[in-house]
Design an enzyme around this catalytic site. Structure first.
Site, PDB file in Angstrom:
ATOM      1  N   TYR A  10      30.536 -30.079 -63.645  1.00 17.12           N
ATOM      2  CA  TYR A  10      30.167 -29.410 -62.987  1.00 17.12           C
ATOM      3  C   TYR A  10      30.660 -29.259 -61.696  1.00 17.12           C
ATOM      4  CZ  TYR A  10      25.164 -28.568 -64.743  1.00 17.12           C
ATOM      5  OH  TYR A  10      24.060 -27.621 -65.893  1.00 17.12           O
ATOM      6  N   ASP A  30      40.663 -29.071 -69.940  1.00 19.45           N
ATOM      7  CA  ASP A  30      39.505 -29.144 -70.764  1.00 19.45           C
ATOM      8  C   ASP A  30      39.870 -29.771 -71.970  1.00 19.45           C
ATOM      9  OD1 ASP A  30      36.270 -29.830 -69.774  1.00 19.45           O
ATOM     10  OD2 ASP A  30      36.754 -29.603 -71.771  1.00 19.45           O
ATOM     11  N   THR A  86      30.753 -39.797 -67.601  1.00 18.86           N
ATOM     12  CA  THR A  86      30.599 -41.306 -67.893  1.00 18.86           C
ATOM     13  C   THR A  86      29.641 -41.665 -67.572  1.00 18.86           C
ATOM     14  OG1 THR A  86      30.432 -41.986 -65.277  1.00 18.86           O
ATOM     15  CG2 THR A  86      32.877 -41.969 -66.368  1.00 18.86           C
ATOM     16  N   CYS A 266       5.319 -60.989 -40.443  1.00 16.87           N
ATOM     17  CA  CYS A 266       4.572 -59.261 -40.242  1.00 16.87           C
ATOM     18  C   CYS A 266       5.030 -59.076 -42.073  1.00 16.87           C
ATOM     19  CB  CYS A 266       5.225 -58.594 -39.135  1.00 16.87           C
ATOM     20  SG  CYS A 266       4.508 -58.995 -37.936  1.00 16.87           S
ATOM     21  N   ARG A 329       7.147 -69.155 -38.821  1.00 19.33           N
ATOM     22  CA  ARG A 329       6.012 -68.956 -40.457  1.00 19.33           C
ATOM     23  C   ARG A 329       6.402 -68.006 -41.254  1.00 19.33           C
ATOM     24  NH1 ARG A 329       2.362 -65.791 -36.199  1.00 19.33           N
ATOM     25  NH2 ARG A 329       3.622 -65.212 -35.318  1.00 19.33           N
TER      26      ARG A 329
HETATM   27  N1  LIG Z   1      27.268 -33.550 -61.857  1.00 19.20           N
HETATM   28  C1  LIG Z   1      26.764 -34.316 -61.128  1.00 19.20           C
HETATM   29  O1  LIG Z   1      26.533 -33.652 -60.540  1.00 19.20           O
HETATM   30  C2  LIG Z   1      27.494 -34.776 -60.696  1.00 19.20           C
HETATM   31  C3  LIG Z   1      27.821 -36.070 -58.941  1.00 19.20           C
HETATM   32  C4  LIG Z   1      28.759 -36.433 -58.716  1.00 19.20           C
HETATM   33  C5  LIG Z   1      29.598 -37.826 -60.227  1.00 19.20           C
HETATM   34  N2  LIG Z   1      29.530 -36.900 -60.916  1.00 19.20           N
HETATM   35  C6  LIG Z   1      30.432 -38.122 -62.110  1.00 19.20           C
HETATM   36  O2  LIG Z   1      30.874 -37.164 -61.678  1.00 19.20           O
HETATM   37  C7  LIG Z   1      31.646 -36.938 -63.843  1.00 19.20           C
HETATM   38  C8  LIG Z   1      30.969 -36.003 -64.300  1.00 19.20           C
HETATM   39  O3  LIG Z   1      29.877 -35.458 -63.869  1.00 19.20           O
HETATM   40  P1  LIG Z   1      29.834 -33.991 -64.785  1.00 19.20           P
HETATM   41  O4  LIG Z   1      28.165 -33.925 -64.635  1.00 19.20           O
HETATM   42  O5  LIG Z   1      31.027 -32.771 -64.208  1.00 19.20           O
HETATM   43  O6  LIG Z   1      30.570 -34.433 -66.222  1.00 19.20           O
HETATM   44  P2  LIG Z   1      30.145 -33.179 -67.117  1.00 19.20           P
HETATM   45  O7  LIG Z   1      29.434 -33.551 -68.873  1.00 19.20           O
HETATM   46  O8  LIG Z   1      29.117 -31.968 -66.721  1.00 19.20           O
HETATM   47  O9  LIG Z   1      31.805 -32.431 -67.317  1.00 19.20           O
HETATM   48  C9  LIG Z   1      32.130 -33.234 -68.185  1.00 19.20           C
HETATM   49  C10 LIG Z   1      33.816 -32.666 -68.685  1.00 19.20           C
HETATM   50  O10 LIG Z   1      34.690 -33.073 -69.046  1.00 19.20           O
HETATM   51  C11 LIG Z   1      35.325 -32.818 -70.299  1.00 19.20           C
HETATM   52  N3  LIG Z   1      36.184 -33.912 -70.619  1.00 19.20           N
HETATM   53  C12 LIG Z   1      35.852 -34.849 -71.628  1.00 19.20           C
HETATM   54  N4  LIG Z   1      37.204 -35.417 -71.753  1.00 19.20           N
HETATM   55  C13 LIG Z   1      38.142 -35.064 -71.817  1.00 19.20           C
HETATM   56  C14 LIG Z   1      39.647 -34.180 -71.702  1.00 19.20           C
HETATM   57  N5  LIG Z   1      39.826 -36.017 -72.472  1.00 19.20           N
HETATM   58  N6  LIG Z   1      40.198 -34.179 -70.831  1.00 19.20           N
HETATM   59  C15 LIG Z   1      39.256 -33.348 -70.288  1.00 19.20           C
HETATM   60  N7  LIG Z   1      38.431 -32.993 -69.875  1.00 19.20           N
HETATM   61  C16 LIG Z   1      37.925 -33.467 -71.092  1.00 19.20           C
HETATM   62  C17 LIG Z   1      34.247 -32.738 -70.773  1.00 19.20           C
HETATM   63  O11 LIG Z   1      34.208 -31.874 -72.032  1.00 19.20           O
HETATM   64  C18 LIG Z   1      33.261 -31.640 -70.335  1.00 19.20           C
HETATM   65  O12 LIG Z   1      33.550 -30.329 -70.027  1.00 19.20           O
HETATM   66  C19 LIG Z   1      30.629 -38.378 -64.064  1.00 19.20           C
HETATM   67  O13 LIG Z   1      30.688 -39.476 -63.961  1.00 19.20           O
HETATM   68  C20 LIG Z   1      29.436 -38.083 -63.416  1.00 19.20           C
HETATM   69  O14 LIG Z   1      28.465 -39.841 -63.298  1.00 19.20           O
HETATM   70  C21 LIG Z   1      28.550 -36.241 -61.442  1.00 19.20           C
END
Ligand SMILES: NC(=O)c1ccc[n+]([C@@H]2O[C@H](COP(=O)([O-])OP(=O)(O)OC[C@H]3O[C@@H](n4cnc5c(N)ncnc54)[C@H](O)[C@@H]3O)[C@@H](O)[C@H]2O)c1
Length: 432
Positions: A10, A30, A86, A266, A329
Site C-alpha cells: 500500500y 519488490d 513491519t 472536577c 482538592r
Molecule cells: N497500510 C497503511 O495504510 C500504512 C500507512 C502508514 C504506514 N504504514 C507502514 O508502512 C509499512 C508498509 O506497509 P504496507 O501496508 O504498505 O505493507 P505491505 O505488506 O502491503 O507491503 C510490503 C511490501 O514489501 C515487500 N517486500 C518485502 N521484503 C522486501 C524486500 N526485501 N525488498 C523489497 N520489497 C520487499 C512485500 O513483498 C510487500 O509487497 C509498514 O511499516 C506499515 O506499518 C502503512
C-alpha cells in the site's frame, strides 16, 4: 530526482506512483515478482481508489517502472525509500526482519558505488530501530563502507484515501541528523502541500506511534461515550456534535503537553461519577476506567523519582493542582507530599497561593481541617526552600518554580514533574 521505492504494498505503491506523478524518475522494487509484473503492466497490486488510473498514467509515461533487482534499482537512484512491511509478532513485538534484509540488500548494492545514496525508512518502526537495526544492516551490506545518508520519513496516509492523503498530509516529517539528507527530502516533497518538519530520527519514529495510539484512543473514547450516552438516555451523535464544537479545550492543544498527573475538584470526581453510573447499569467502559489508575501511576512515578535520590530533605514548589490557584482538592501534589511524609521525608513547600489561602479565603477551612500536617510545612520564600532542600521538586510552572530553578545550586537534585515546562519558562523569561 531518481528514486527507488522498496516494497510495493500500500505505502510503496502509492508513494512510487505519487512521486512519479510529481515528476520524479521512480523504480519500484519488490521481492514478489507478481507485484513487479503488475506494476510494469500498469495494474495496481493493491486495491486503492484512483491508484490504477494513476499507475496507467505514470507507467505509461515512462516515469515509473518496477524490478525485483535491488542492485538495478539502487544504481538508478539518488534516494531509496524503504516501504516494506513491519508486521506484529503474536506477542505484539514489532518484526523488523524485512527492514533489516532490505537494508542489507541496499548496502550490498552500494559496494561498487562512489556517490552517496540517501536511504529513507518510511515503514513504521519504534524509536531506536533505525540506529540499532537499519544502519548496522546497511553497513553489513556495504562491508563497512558508508557511502550513504540515513533518514526516517514516516507515512501518515490512510488506506482508502491514500492518494489525497499523500498530496495533503498533516505534515512531511523527516528525522535525520544530516542536513544534506533533510535538504534532499525537502526537494523530493516540494510538491506536497504540507509543512516540512525536520527533527531527530527517534522523534520522527515516535511521532508515528503517538499519532496512531491517539487515533485508536479517540475511536474507543468516542465509542465508550456513545455507550454511556445510550445507557443514560442521551443522544450520542448530538453529544459528540456539541463536544466537537469546543475547539478551545476538547479538540485543541489543551491537555496534550507532557507534565504531571491531573487533579482538582472536577476531573477525578466527574470521572468517578460517570464510571459509577455506568457500573450500576452494567455498562463496561474499559478506556475511561483506565484513566484514574493511569493518573495514579504518574503520581507513583513522581514519588519513586524522589525516593530514588535517597535524600530526606525535600523542597516542593507547587501544592495546588495547578499554578495560579489555591484549590487543593485532589491535588496530586498533596498526594505526593503525603506519601513522601509517610516515607520519612522532611518536607518544605512553597506555594504562595496556598499560603495566602491559609490566611483568608474559602480554602482556609480545608487547609486547617483536612491537611494541617501539610499546612505546617509551608515556607515563604525560594531562599528558605532551597536552604532546607537537598532535593527540589518542581510541581508547577509558577514564577517561583522558575526562580527556584535559577537559584538552585549544583548540589540540589532537581526533579521537574512538569517535565521541563518550568525550565523552559525560566529560559524564555531570561531571553526577554
Ligand atoms: N497500510 C497503511 O495504510 C500504512 C500507512 C502508514 C504506514 N504504514 C507502514 O508502512 C509499512 C508498509 O506497509 P504496507 O501496508 O504498505 O505493507 P505491505 O505488506 O502491503 O507491503 C510490503 C511490501 O514489501 C515487500 N517486500 C518485502 N521484503 C522486501 C524486500 N526485501 N525488498 C523489497 N520489497 C520487499 C512485500 O513483498 C510487500 O509487497 C509498514 O511499516 C506499515 O506499518 C502503512
Amino acid at each position: 530526482m531518481r528514486v527507488s521505492v522498496f516494497g510495493l504494498g500500500y505505502v510503496g505503491c502509492v508513494t512510487a506512483a505519487c512521486l512519479a506523478k510529481a515528476g520524479h524518475e521512480v523504480v519500484g522494487v519488490d521481492i514478489n515478482a507478481e507485484k513487479v509484473t503488475m506494476v510494469n503492466a500498469a495494474r495496481s497490486p493493491v486495491v486503492e481508489p484512483g491508484l490504477a488510473e494513476l499507475l496507467a498514467t505514470v507507467v505509461g509515461g515512462g516515469r515509473l517502472r518496477a524490478t525485483t533487482s535491488s542492485e538495478e534499482a539502487v544504481a538508478a537512484s539518488d534516494v531509496s525509500l524503504i516501504c516494506v512491511g513491519t508486521p506484529g509478532r503474536p506477542n505484539g513485538q514489532l518484526d523488523v526482519d524485512t527492514v533489516v534484509r532490505t537494508g542489507q540488500r541496499i548496502g550490498e548494492s552500494l559496494r561498487k558505488r562512489a556517490e552517496p545514496l540517501t536511504v529513507v525508512l518510511r515503514s513504521t518502526v519504534l524509536p531506536g530501530t533505525t540506529e540499532r537495526c537499519l544502519v548496522p544492516a546497511l553497513l553489513t551490506g556495504t562491508g563497512g563502507r558508508a557511502a550513504m545518508r540515513v533518514a526516517v520519513n514516516p507515512e501518515f496516509m490512510r488506506e482508502g484515501t491514500s492518494l489525497s492523503d499523500f498530496s495533503r498530509p498533516p505534515f512531511t516529517l523527516v528525522g535525520c541528523g544530516d542536513p544534506a539528507a533533510a535538504s534532499l527530502l525537502r526537494l523530493l516533497y516540494e510538491g506536497v502541500g504540507a509543512p516540512f518538519v525536520h527533527t531527530s530520527i527517534r522523534t520522527a519514529e515516535m511521532v508515528k506511534y503517538a499519532a496512531n495510539a491517539f487515533h485508536a484512543l479517540k475511536v474507543c473514547f468516542t465509542n465508550e461515550v456513545a455507550d454511556a450516552c445510550a445507557a443514560l438516555g442521551a443522544d450520542a451523535h448530538e453529544v459528540m456534535r456539541v463536544f466537537l464544537m469546543d475547539k478551545k479545550l476538547n479538540v485543541s492543544e489543551a491537555y496534550l503537553r507532557p507534565g504531571f498527573a491531573f487533579g482538582g475538584s472536577c476531573l477525578p470526581k466527574d470521572l468517578r461519577a460517570l464510571l459509577h453510573a455506568a457500573r450500576v447499569i452494567d455498562v463496561s467502559l474499559p478506556v475511561l476506567s483506565a484513566i484514574l489508575p493511569s493518573n495514579e501511576a504518574q503520581m507513583r512515578r513522581g514519588v519513586e523519582a524522589v525516593l530514588a535520590t535517597r535524600r530526606q530533605r525535600i523542597g516542593v514548589v507547587g501544592l495546588a493542582f495547578k499554578a495560579g490557584t489555591d484549590d487543593l482538592r485532589e491535588s496530586p501534589m498533596v498526594a505526593l507530599v503525603e506519601t513522601l511524609i509517610g516515607k520519612g521525608c522532611d518536607i518544605r513547600i512553597l506555594d504562595r497561593n496556598v499560603s495566602m489561602a491559609r490566611l483568608m479565603g474559602a480554602n482556609r477551612r480545608y487547609i486547617e481541617e483536612e491537611i494541617p500536617h501539610i499546612a505546617s510545612l509551608m515556607c515563604s520564600s525560594v531562599e528558605a526552600l532551597l536552604a532546607h532542600a537537598q532535593v527540589l521538586v518542581i510541581g508547577n510552572t509558577s514564577d517561583d518554580a522558575a526562580l527556584a530553578l535559577t537559584a538552585a545550586s549544583p548540589e540540589h537534585v532537581v526533579i521537574d514533574l512538569t517535565r521541563g515546562a518550568a525550565r523552559r519558562a525560566a529560559s524564555a523569561r531570561a531571553a526577554t
